[in-house]
Enzyme design. Structure first.
Site, PDB file in Angstrom:
ATOM      1  N   LYS A 125      17.643  83.124  33.200  1.00  0.00           N
ATOM      2  CA  LYS A 125      18.347  82.881  31.943  1.00  0.00           C
ATOM      3  C   LYS A 125      17.833  83.817  30.854  1.00  0.00           C
ATOM      4  O   LYS A 125      18.366  83.866  29.768  1.00  0.00           O
ATOM      5  CB  LYS A 125      18.113  81.436  31.504  1.00  0.00           C
ATOM      6  CG  LYS A 125      18.811  80.411  32.367  1.00  0.00           C
ATOM      7  CD  LYS A 125      18.427  79.006  31.919  1.00  0.00           C
ATOM      8  CE  LYS A 125      19.032  77.963  32.814  1.00  0.00           C
ATOM      9  NZ  LYS A 125      20.493  77.981  32.816  1.00  0.00           N
ATOM     10  N   CYS A 130      -6.113  69.723  13.452  1.00  0.00           N
ATOM     11  CA  CYS A 130      -4.900  70.554  13.363  1.00  0.00           C
ATOM     12  C   CYS A 130      -3.635  69.683  13.393  1.00  0.00           C
ATOM     13  O   CYS A 130      -2.700  69.905  12.646  1.00  0.00           O
ATOM     14  CB  CYS A 130      -4.826  71.533  14.519  1.00  0.00           C
ATOM     15  SG  CYS A 130      -6.209  72.652  14.665  1.00  0.00           S
ATOM     16  N   HIS A 164      19.658  71.473  28.977  1.00  0.00           N
ATOM     17  CA  HIS A 164      20.782  72.391  29.090  1.00  0.00           C
ATOM     18  C   HIS A 164      22.105  71.636  29.164  1.00  0.00           C
ATOM     19  O   HIS A 164      22.151  70.468  29.561  1.00  0.00           O
ATOM     20  CB  HIS A 164      20.648  73.228  30.370  1.00  0.00           C
ATOM     21  CG  HIS A 164      19.451  74.135  30.372  1.00  0.00           C
ATOM     22  ND1 HIS A 164      19.342  75.204  29.525  1.00  0.00           N
ATOM     23  CD2 HIS A 164      18.316  74.127  31.114  1.00  0.00           C
ATOM     24  CE1 HIS A 164      18.186  75.828  29.753  1.00  0.00           C
ATOM     25  NE2 HIS A 164      17.544  75.190  30.699  1.00  0.00           N
TER      26      HIS A 164
END
Ligand SMILES: Cc1cc2nc3c(=O)[nH]c(=O)nc-3n(C[C@H](O)[C@H](O)[C@H](O)COP(=O)(O)OP(=O)(O)OC[C@H]3O[C@@H](n4cnc5c(N)ncnc54)[C@H](O)[C@@H]3O)c2cc1C
Length: 478
Positions: free
Chosen positions: A251, A404, A50
């Site tokens: 948030k 994968c 952030h």
């Protein structure tokens, strides 16, 4: 066993502190009750670095998150951690949200996040073609970024080990001894550790550690956040972190790419009492899809490959605290690292060292400190020549175990013998992504167990998923 500084907790916060401490000639020990580093909250979160645009201005959290964000270009490069400055878009869809944009921009300014911009509807749709056409405009926050949070913690920890720190895993702190007003050390499930200073970085359980020295004038409850992960092949992708307009509680539910090319949607915010309840619920998961669809309508449950939940350490009363005391002068008490601790960890590490110095820690610089840590060579990122070369060097790289994610036996064996050995199935998964793809370990799981057992010289039945008692097999495998 003796430590100059004993750090309790090997999550993002504890491991960052440990790494910072090794910049000095100190005997550093980190203990964690789990068999691997990576913490609790630190391994199950939105993985966003952030900017602090929406923190409460003037708080310690705002100061540390805002300070930490610019550190990550260097940290990610030094520690070889996937990190990308993708930027965030905060779309206003309703009139009410549109009217809130100037207030949010003003708040960002109060937090000294100045590089925040308005976007027109046209610009939003150009940057994010999957955004709802109902969008009215948006805020753009260019330095909101994504990281691999688990590899960040492993990076901090391995670099700390390379610079002399010691990690004692599967080691729970059960008490702290005080003599003549000073801490003398901690009682653990592996015996007493003498310590000149103790740092409490125990996340959700920091109130329990604080109670050992009677500094628990707060309590911590888990605030659960549930998530979905979408398949890499989904057509419903975003280029940026799409953040809803935040509320006081959370948030909100976001959608963002991960550093490995999946899409992440979530999290919920549910206050619980049980600190072990990281389950997902039908209601929680449904609310994620319903909320995210308002911004990105193409989100479809059919694209999900897994779901998980993380527990935010929610302090009551709330707020990030890093406390020192006159009457227990060699104890640092960290609490309330709730929703921004992956980001904050970089600055918290530096802040705590400075605090310890003011508390009398004698710290001479470690002139041989090396900030660089290299990750295990990643087969699927190599070009054909590099692949041929590594297979010549290490035949196990020719054997793909996880189909994968194209993870080879060579990578798995290196992880098991790395500076913080990956001894559990989840430790392998988080370091290498074996089992994180579409089949979620259905094919590679048994093979990973076999390799761990072989390399550690233990029976396959003794291999655990993530903690003591989480054995994967009940009896002998065929
Ligand atoms: C849903 C969700 C979304 C989030 N999103 C983000 C985000 O996008 N960006 C961001 O920056 N942050 C985010 N966060 C917050 C972030 O994950 C936390 O703030 C951070 O991980 C806290 O790190 P920590 O090291 O303090 O705690 P933890 O990671 O929980 O580590 C604490 C460690 O202490 C150990 N421990 C506890 N008690 C003892 C004991 N008695 N003895 C020994 N060891 C002990 C535990 O085993 C654990 O390993 C999110 C959190 C959640 C749950």
């Amino acid at each position: 066993m003796k430590a100059d500084v004993l750090v309790i907790g090997a999550g993002a916060v504890g491991c960052s502190i440990a790494r910072e401490l090794t910049r000095y000639n100190l005997n550093v020990i980190v203990v964690d009750k789990n068999p691997d580093v990576g913490g609790l909250a630190s391994k199950s979160n939105s993985a966003i670095i952030h900017t602090g645009y929406d923190a409460s201005p003037g708080t310690l959290e705002s100061e540390l998150v805002v300070a930490a964000n610019p550190m990550y270009d260097k940290i990610a490069s030094e520690l070889d951690v996937p990190f990308s400055r993708v930027g965030a878009i905060l779309p206003a869809i309703t009139d009410e949200q549109f009217e809130l944009l100037p207030t949010l921009k003003e708040k960002a300014f109060k937090n000294r996040v100045y590089d925040i911009e308005y976007l027109t509807k046209e610009k939003v749709l150009e940057m994010e073609p999957n955004m709802t056409p109902e969008v009215r405009g948006a805020l753009y926050i260019p330095r909101e970024s994504i990281i691999d949070p688990f590899l960040l913690v492993v990076g901090y920890a391995e670099n700390a080990v390379a610079n002399g720190a010691q990690f004692l895993l599967n080691t729970e702190v059960t008490g702290i001894e005080i003599k003549d007003g000073r801490i003398t050390g901690a009682n653990t499930t592996k015996g007493f550790i003498e310590a000149k200073f103790i740092v409490n970085a125990a996340g959700l359980f920091c109130d329990q550690i604080a109670s050992f020295v009677k500094k628990n004038d707060f309590f911590v409850n888990p605030r659960r956040g549930q998530f979905y992960i979408l398949d890499k092949n989904t057509n419903c992708k975003t280029n940026h972190i799409i953040l809803p307009i935040p509320t006081k509680l959370t948030k909100g539910k976001l959608m963002c790419p991960t550093t490995h090319g999946n899409m992440l949607i979530g999290p919920t915010a549910e206050d619980l009492e049980d600190k072990l309840d990281a389950s997902t619920t039908k209601e929680g998961l449904q609310s994620i899809v319903a909320d995210v669809k308002k911004m990105i309508p193409c989100v479809n449950m059919k694209d999900t490959i897994t779901q998980f939940a993380g527990l935010r350490p929610n302090r009551n009363p709330e707020g990030l605290h890093i406390d020192a005391y006159d009457d227990v002068p060699n104890f640092v008490n960290i609490s309330g690292v709730r929703s921004t601790g992956v980001t904050g960890s970089a600055a918290i590490g530096k802040y705590v060292i400075r605090l310890l110095q003011t508390m009398g820690m004698d710290a001479k610089p470690n002139l041989s400190f090396n900030p660089v840590r290299k990750s295990i060579p990643c087969f699927h990122e190599m070009d054909i020549h590099q692949k041929e070369e590594i297979i010549r060097e290490d035949k196990l790289y020719a054997h793909v175990v996880c189909r994968c994610e194209t993870i080879t036996e060579g990578e798995i064996v290196r992880a098991i013998h790395s500076p913080i050995p990956a001894k559990t199935v989840d430790a392998i998964k988080r370091r290498l992504r074996a089992g994180m793809g579409r089949c979620q370990g259905g094919f590679c799981g048994p093979k990973v167990i076999e390799i761990i057992a072989r390399e550690l010289g233990i029976p396959q039945e003794a291999v655990v998923k993530d903690r003591i008692g989480s054995n994967m097999l009940e009896g002998k495998a065929k």
